[in-house]
Design a protein around this motif. Structure first.
Motif, mmCIF file in Angstrom:
data_model
loop_
_atom_site.group_PDB
_atom_site.id
_atom_site.type_symbol
_atom_site.label_atom_id
_atom_site.label_comp_id
_atom_site.label_asym_id
_atom_site.label_seq_id
_atom_site.Cartn_x
_atom_site.Cartn_y
_atom_site.Cartn_z
ATOM 1 N N ARG A 177 1.141 -0.982 -0.622
ATOM 2 C CA ARG A 177 0.189 0.189 -0.097
ATOM 3 C C ARG A 177 0.931 0.930 -0.048
ATOM 4 N NH1 ARG A 177 -3.033 -3.467 3.711
ATOM 5 N NH2 ARG A 177 -2.158 -1.934 5.363
ATOM 6 N N GLN A 178 1.952 1.330 0.701
ATOM 7 C CA GLN A 178 2.742 2.205 0.426
ATOM 8 C C GLN A 178 2.998 2.600 -0.423
ATOM 9 O OE1 GLN A 178 5.847 1.841 3.348
ATOM 10 N NE2 GLN A 178 7.221 3.963 3.300
ATOM 11 N N ALA A 179 3.962 1.950 -1.269
ATOM 12 C CA ALA A 179 4.339 2.009 -2.818
ATOM 13 C C ALA A 179 2.783 2.382 -4.041
ATOM 14 C CB ALA A 179 5.596 0.518 -2.827
ATOM 15 N N GLU A 180 2.238 1.767 -3.532
ATOM 16 C CA GLU A 180 1.140 2.268 -4.147
ATOM 17 C C GLU A 180 1.143 3.487 -4.090
ATOM 18 O OE1 GLU A 180 -3.221 1.000 -5.524
ATOM 19 O OE2 GLU A 180 -2.059 -0.255 -3.708
ATOM 20 N N ALA A 181 0.995 4.049 -2.625
ATOM 21 C CA ALA A 181 0.501 5.287 -3.028
ATOM 22 C C ALA A 181 1.723 6.431 -3.223
ATOM 23 C CB ALA A 181 -0.014 5.492 -0.876
ATOM 24 N N ASP A 182 3.012 5.726 -2.927
ATOM 25 C CA ASP A 182 3.694 7.487 -3.471
ATOM 26 C C ASP A 182 3.677 7.089 -5.053
ATOM 27 O OD1 ASP A 182 6.619 7.839 -2.555
ATOM 28 O OD2 ASP A 182 7.288 6.789 -4.349
ATOM 29 N N ARG A 183 3.612 5.385 -5.957
ATOM 30 C CA ARG A 183 3.211 5.740 -6.996
ATOM 31 C C ARG A 183 2.075 6.888 -7.701
ATOM 32 N NH1 ARG A 183 6.660 2.149 -9.843
ATOM 33 N NH2 ARG A 183 7.776 0.660 -8.519
ATOM 34 N N ILE A 190 3.108 14.102 -11.922
ATOM 35 C CA ILE A 190 3.880 14.615 -12.937
ATOM 36 C C ILE A 190 2.558 14.739 -14.636
ATOM 37 C CG2 ILE A 190 4.451 12.900 -15.461
ATOM 38 C CD1 ILE A 190 5.576 11.108 -13.314
ATOM 39 N N THR A 191 1.418 14.439 -13.748
ATOM 40 C CA THR A 191 -0.006 15.074 -14.641
ATOM 41 C C THR A 191 -0.314 16.570 -14.630
ATOM 42 O OG1 THR A 191 -1.052 12.565 -14.513
ATOM 43 C CG2 THR A 191 -2.802 14.535 -14.747
ATOM 44 N N ALA A 192 0.143 16.596 -13.318
ATOM 45 C CA ALA A 192 -0.477 17.828 -12.387
ATOM 46 C C ALA A 192 0.475 18.898 -13.423
ATOM 47 C CB ALA A 192 -0.392 18.735 -11.442
ATOM 48 N N GLU A 195 -0.422 18.999 -17.347
ATOM 49 C CA GLU A 195 -1.394 20.337 -17.380
ATOM 50 C C GLU A 195 -0.801 21.291 -17.001
ATOM 51 O OE1 GLU A 195 -4.755 19.084 -14.327
ATOM 52 O OE2 GLU A 195 -4.969 17.516 -15.717
ATOM 53 N N LEU A 196 0.196 21.908 -16.358
ATOM 54 C CA LEU A 196 0.659 22.950 -16.391
ATOM 55 C C LEU A 196 1.292 23.718 -17.433
ATOM 56 C CD1 LEU A 196 1.666 26.167 -14.590
ATOM 57 C CD2 LEU A 196 3.407 24.580 -13.236
ATOM 58 N N GLN A 197 1.885 22.663 -17.840
ATOM 59 C CA GLN A 197 2.953 23.108 -19.266
ATOM 60 C C GLN A 197 1.755 23.609 -21.162
ATOM 61 O OE1 GLN A 197 5.881 20.180 -20.815
ATOM 62 N NE2 GLN A 197 7.025 20.024 -18.531
ATOM 63 N N ALA A 198 0.881 22.293 -20.124
ATOM 64 C CA ALA A 198 0.209 22.685 -21.857
ATOM 65 C C ALA A 198 -0.877 23.989 -21.581
ATOM 66 C CB ALA A 198 -1.272 21.355 -21.749
ATOM 67 N N SER A 199 -1.126 24.682 -19.925
ATOM 68 C CA SER A 199 -1.744 25.481 -19.966
ATOM 69 C C SER A 199 -0.961 26.642 -20.514
ATOM 70 C CB SER A 199 -2.106 25.831 -18.622
ATOM 71 O OG SER A 199 -0.663 26.030 -17.492
ATOM 72 N N HIS A 200 0.485 26.802 -20.626
ATOM 73 C CA HIS A 200 1.623 27.673 -20.967
ATOM 74 C C HIS A 200 0.921 27.999 -22.541
ATOM 75 C CE1 HIS A 200 2.118 28.928 -16.502
ATOM 76 N NE2 HIS A 200 3.543 27.964 -16.433
ATOM 77 N N LYS A 201 0.790 26.794 -22.633
ATOM 78 C CA LYS A 201 1.491 26.986 -24.224
ATOM 79 C C LYS A 201 -0.182 27.249 -24.998
ATOM 80 C CE LYS A 201 4.953 25.382 -24.646
ATOM 81 N NZ LYS A 201 6.193 26.058 -25.608
#
Length: 317
Positions: A177-183, A190-192, A195-201
């Protein structure tokens, strides 16, 4: 003469009987420790055929090869209070055959017991993360703990390694569970970031389209081409608001007055001649005044009160 022949025959028989029992062959990976009347010979016998004195010498062969000894699993509690089961493997060899046979009764059994005790001790001094990932330091510690008694027994420790660490099922589920939460945390980061880079573009593209409104129309037409390529029978065409603003600005530009000239008011239409003539006659003016007086008198007259109907009485009244 007969006596000599008998002696020779007896000597030959004794030689045939005693010689095999006194002849020993030592292999290349062995060394021979000779005891003469119970006292050990300080120089071990080298590989090859060796002749011992019958009924006087006794020889013990010692294996000089590297011995691979598995250490049974040992249960213990780590420094961070986790119950584990650890097994290891020990590699050692004899460097002094005399000490290995004289100073200790059974050097292999002695090494096994010392390895088990040292393994339990190293479990109590270590944490779970060290047992799972930082094993090099544990191997060095185990080797140092085993080398102290092994040196006095004529044994050299080549290597000590931890083979496996068995954890309880509850601890395995907690670690999963700890490894799953960390991943999952890293995936969200990474998703955020994406999205930040996409918003800049997208903001840069919006600024470019705002500077040149025709780019938005071209983009819309390109979208239509991409959708129409799928051989669809129905096509939904979005109409952007920016395009309407573009048309509004174009229409306002055509209605603006020329620069340098005052704005002229639009001409008012002239009233009809019959209406002007009728409004200016004295008979019409007198009729209007008479209608105004009658309306004022009607407004001053009191309005008749609405008759009230009495409510019917009940039989009790």
């Amino acid at each position: 003469m007969e006596v000599v022949v008998v002696l020779l025959v007896v000597l030959a028989v004794l030689t045939v009987i005693v010689l095999p029992s006194s002849m020993r062959v030592i292999k290349q990976y062995e060394r021979g420790v000779v005891y003469r009347f119970g006292r050990v010979n300080r120089l071990p016998k080298e590989p090859g055929p060796r002749l011992l004195l019958p009924f006087v010498d006794r020889m013990t062969k010692v294996n000089m090869q590297v011995v691979t000894m598995p250490v049974p699993s040992q249960e213990g509690i780590t420094k961070d209070n986790v119950s584990v089961r650890v097994d290891a493997v020990l590699y050692f060899r004899v460097i002094d055959p005399i000490r290995a046979t004289v100073d200790v009764q059974n050097y292999q059994f002695a090494m096994l017991q010392v390895a088990q005790t040292s393994l339990r001790s190293i479990i109590g001094k270590s944490e779970l993360d060290d047992l799972l990932s930082g094993r090099e330091k544990l191997h060095e510690g185990l080797e140092l703990m085993l080398a102290t008694p092994a040196t006095g027994w004529g044994v050299h420790i080549d290597r000590v390694e931890i083979k496996d660490v068995a954890l309880p099922e509850s601890m395995k589920r907690s670690m999963a569970r700890q490894a799953e939460a960390d991943r999952e945390r890293r995936a969200r980061i990474i998703t955020a970031d994406g999205e930040l880079q996409a918003s800049h573009k997208l903001s840069e593209a919006a600024r470019a389209m705002d500077a040149n409104p025709a780019a938005l129309q071209l983009r819309m037409l390109q979208t239509v081409v991409e959708v129409a390529a799928e051989k669809n029978s129905t096509l939904v065409l979005p109409f952007p608001v920016e395009l309407l603003r573009f048309f509004d600005r174009a229409a306002a530009g055509r209605q603006d007055p020329p620069a340098g000239g005052p704005a002229q008011a639009p001409p008012q239409p002239a009233p009809p001649a019959e209406a002007a003539d009728s409004a200016g006659s004295p008979e019409v003016a007198a009729a209007d005044r008479h209608e105004g007086i009658e309306s004022a008198e009607r407004a001053e007259l009191p309005q008749a009160a609405t008759p009230q109907i009495p409510e019917p009485r009940t039989p009790e009244e």
